[in-house]
Design an enzyme around this catalytic site. Structure first.
Site, PDB file in Angstrom:
ATOM      1  N   GLU A   1     -18.537 -13.212   1.693  1.00 33.02           N
ATOM      2  CA  GLU A   1     -18.606 -13.883   3.000  1.00 33.02           C
ATOM      3  C   GLU A   1     -19.696 -14.954   3.022  1.00 33.02           C
ATOM      4  OE1 GLU A   1     -16.591 -13.464   6.054  1.00 33.02           O
ATOM      5  OE2 GLU A   1     -17.649 -15.369   6.034  1.00 33.02           O
TER       6      GLU A   1
ATOM      7  N   ILE B   1     -21.943 -17.818   9.237  1.00 33.44           N
ATOM      8  CA  ILE B   1     -20.689 -17.995  10.005  1.00 33.44           C
ATOM      9  C   ILE B   1     -19.588 -17.149   9.371  1.00 33.44           C
ATOM     10  CG2 ILE B   1     -18.977 -19.659  10.810  1.00 33.44           C
ATOM     11  CD1 ILE B   1     -21.028 -21.874  10.225  1.00 33.44           C
TER      12      ILE B   1
ATOM     13  N   GLU C   1     -33.448 -30.150  -1.153  1.00 36.29           N
ATOM     14  CA  GLU C   1     -34.130 -29.675  -2.352  1.00 36.29           C
ATOM     15  C   GLU C   1     -34.793 -30.840  -3.081  1.00 36.29           C
ATOM     16  OE1 GLU C   1     -32.143 -26.871  -4.675  1.00 36.29           O
ATOM     17  OE2 GLU C   1     -31.035 -26.045  -2.991  1.00 36.29           O
TER      18      GLU C   1
ATOM     19  N   ASP D   1     -21.909 -29.345  -3.537  1.00 35.80           N
ATOM     20  CA  ASP D   1     -21.988 -28.077  -2.800  1.00 35.80           C
ATOM     21  C   ASP D   1     -20.774 -27.939  -1.857  1.00 35.80           C
ATOM     22  OD1 ASP D   1     -23.877 -25.814  -1.609  1.00 35.80           O
ATOM     23  OD2 ASP D   1     -23.197 -27.001   0.095  1.00 35.80           O
TER      24      ASP D   1
ATOM     25  N   LYS E   1     -17.529 -25.130  -1.746  1.00 37.50           N
ATOM     26  CA  LYS E   1     -17.153 -24.368  -0.551  1.00 37.50           C
ATOM     27  C   LYS E   1     -15.712 -24.675  -0.139  1.00 37.50           C
ATOM     28  CE  LYS E   1     -21.970 -24.187   1.000  1.00 37.50           C
ATOM     29  NZ  LYS E   1     -23.000 -24.917   1.752  1.00 37.50           N
TER      30      LYS E   1
ATOM     31  N   GLY F   1     -29.964 -20.454   4.993  1.00 39.14           N
ATOM     32  CA  GLY F   1     -31.203 -19.788   5.405  1.00 39.14           C
ATOM     33  C   GLY F   1     -31.114 -18.294   5.156  1.00 39.14           C
TER      34      GLY F   1
HETATM   35  N1  HSE Z   1     -27.496 -26.393   0.296  1.00 38.43           N
HETATM   36  C1  HSE Z   1     -26.612 -25.853   1.257  1.00 38.43           C
HETATM   37  C2  HSE Z   1     -26.589 -26.731   2.498  1.00 38.43           C
HETATM   38  C3  HSE Z   1     -26.966 -24.491   1.733  1.00 38.43           C
HETATM   39  O1  HSE Z   1     -27.354 -27.693   2.612  1.00 38.43           O
HETATM   40  O2  HSE Z   1     -25.794 -26.459   3.378  1.00 38.43           O
HETATM   41  C4  HSE Z   1     -26.464 -23.406   0.844  1.00 38.43           C
HETATM   42  O3  HSE Z   1     -25.085 -23.371   0.780  1.00 38.43           O
END
Ligand code: HSE
Length: 432
Positions: free
Chosen positions: A132, A139, A193, A204, A208, A305
């Site tokens: 999840e 979420i 980062e 990223d 997802k 977070g």
């Molecule tokens: N680096 C991701 C973001 C958070 O900025 O949403 C972790 O998935």
């Protein structure tokens, strides 16, 4: 009725997320035992960096830097993997599943690249793998796709699933400042980062989206199937024009199924100001799913977070532990119903915003309009800003009607080659 005396957990990774998960498990031990029907014991926590033992404030006997102590402990029922990346994590997850342990992971890269293979391995070993937290932090979205939305045929996903980039575009829009300035400030504030490439260039979000689209369309979508553009080419001019035209600019993750073919793309997009997604600001995430029965549903909240991520991980652990305690077999893993075709980006049809700098001389607009017309691209509106008198240039913004991407790219190359065109500032797709 309780069948087990206890259920034991091994935690792999004691970074920010892992420490948050350990804290949540230890602080809520009584409430969780009530929900599960027997105590849930954090038996072993692993990190290869032994200084993490201190920072996570765990009892000495719980800590190990040897993965075998955790993966080959027959008492451990559930392995939580929050190491991240796919170097070691993939091997550990496979080992855990193969030795009959259930796995909970937040690892979007591993699930995006190897999800179908890991789900099959879990099914073979009669265990479960849950993730999840891999999309959208706190979420709930994976379980809704696996359960609550199952009755639907899903036709589209539109999502803001990267908080770093959404923070940057929100500030660029509000404060008329450039990308590099906001990025530096985001890094100072811990929202970006030190090496921001994965977020800023859309990698990223691609991971997802691969996870979401695989589940939503019951097929296999791999990260390399997804067209990707990041936000680093956006300028303050683009945000000014977008506002004037009634749009927000967002890094959107889009997946649509049309005629058994799936289009999957991550790129900045003009989003009409009136839409919910245009109002998702700062580090918040939102995922809009369109089902044939539900219509559009939107999942909104904090996408990252330690607290939101622990919420998702611990909920997965509790649900697994409930089944283990009741002696229930793992839920069937979602399997692809068929492998669907991926629509090439060159075949998509959308509207476009084009910004260019030209010489300020007669006939310039006519030359550009001719190229667009030759490629069957219809102009919806044109804005020309007053010329920069010193440089003798003009800034022109063109909004098109729907056009095919391949035609638009050809027209762009021809426009760029016109002697009167100094620079193509940007080309941004419009998602109405
Ligand atoms: N680096 C991701 C973001 C958070 O900025 O949403 C972790 O998935």
């Amino acid at each position: 009725m309780s069948k087990r005396e206890r259920i034991s957990i091994g935690l792999m990774g004691l970074g920010v997320i892992g420490s948050g998960v350990a804290r949540a498990l230890l602080e809520r031990v009584d409430a969780i035992a009530q929900q599960v029907g027997c105590p849930l014991i954090l038996k072993r926590a692993l990190d290869c960096d032994i200084s993490k033992k201190e920072s996570a404030e765990l009892p000495d006997q719980m800590f190990t830097s040897d993965p075998n102590q955790l993966l080959h402990d027959p008492e451990i029922d559930i392995v939580i993997e929050v190491i991240g990346g796919d170097t070691h994590a993939l091997a550990y997850i496979k080992e855990a599943l193969s030795t009959g342990k259930h796995v909970v992971t937040a690892n979007k890269e591993v699930i995006a690249k190897h999800g179908p293979e890991l789900r099959s391995l879990a099914a073979e070993n009669r265990v479960d793998i849950r993730h999840e937290a891999s999309v959208g932090g706190g979420i709930p979205i994976i379980n809704p796709l696996k359960q609550d939305l199952l009755a639907n045929k899903i036709s589209a996903i539109h999502a803001i699933i990267n908080g770093t980039t959404n923070y940057i575009v929100t500030r660029m829009a509000a404060e008329n400042i450039d990308f590099i300035t906001v990025l530096k400030q985001a890094q100072e504030l811990g929202y970006a980062e030190a090496n921001p490439a994965n977020d800023v260039e859309g990698v990223d979000a691609v991971y997802k989206l691969a996870i979401l689209a695989t589940l939503a369309f019951r097929t296999e979508i791999h990260p390399e199937d997804i067209y990707r553009e990041g936000i680093s080419r956006l300028t303050s001019q683009d945000f000014r024009h977008a506002k004037e035209l009634g749009y927000a600019i967002k890094l959107l993750a889009i997946a649509k199924e049309e005629n058994h073919s799936v289009q999957v793309r991550v790129h900045p997009a003009f989003v009409p100001e009136g839409l919910l997604l245009a109002k998702v600001d700062g580090v918040f995430n939102a995922i809009e799913i369109e089902g044939d029965l539900t219509g559009k549903v939107v999942f909104y909240g904090r996408g990252a977070g330690p607290l939101p991520t622990s919420s998702a991980i611990v909920a997965d652990v509790i649900q697994l532990a409930q089944s283990i305690n009741l002696g229930l077999p793992p839920k069937p893993q979602p399997q692809p119903s068929q492998i669907k075709k991926i629509t090439s980006i060159s075949h998509i049809v959308t509207r476009y915003y084009m910004r260019l700098t030209t010489t300020d001389s007669p006939g310039v607009l006519a030359q550009i309009a001719k190229i667009l017309g030759d490629h069957s691209i219809s102009i919806a509106s044109v804005i020309q800003k007053e010329a920069d008198a010193q440089a003798q240039t003009a800034e022109i913004v063109i909004m098109t009607h729907p056009a095919q991407e391949s035609a638009m790219q050809k027209a762009l190359r021809e426009t760029e080659a016109l002697p009167v065109v100094k620079e193509i500032g940007n080309l941004i797709r419009v998602e109405d």
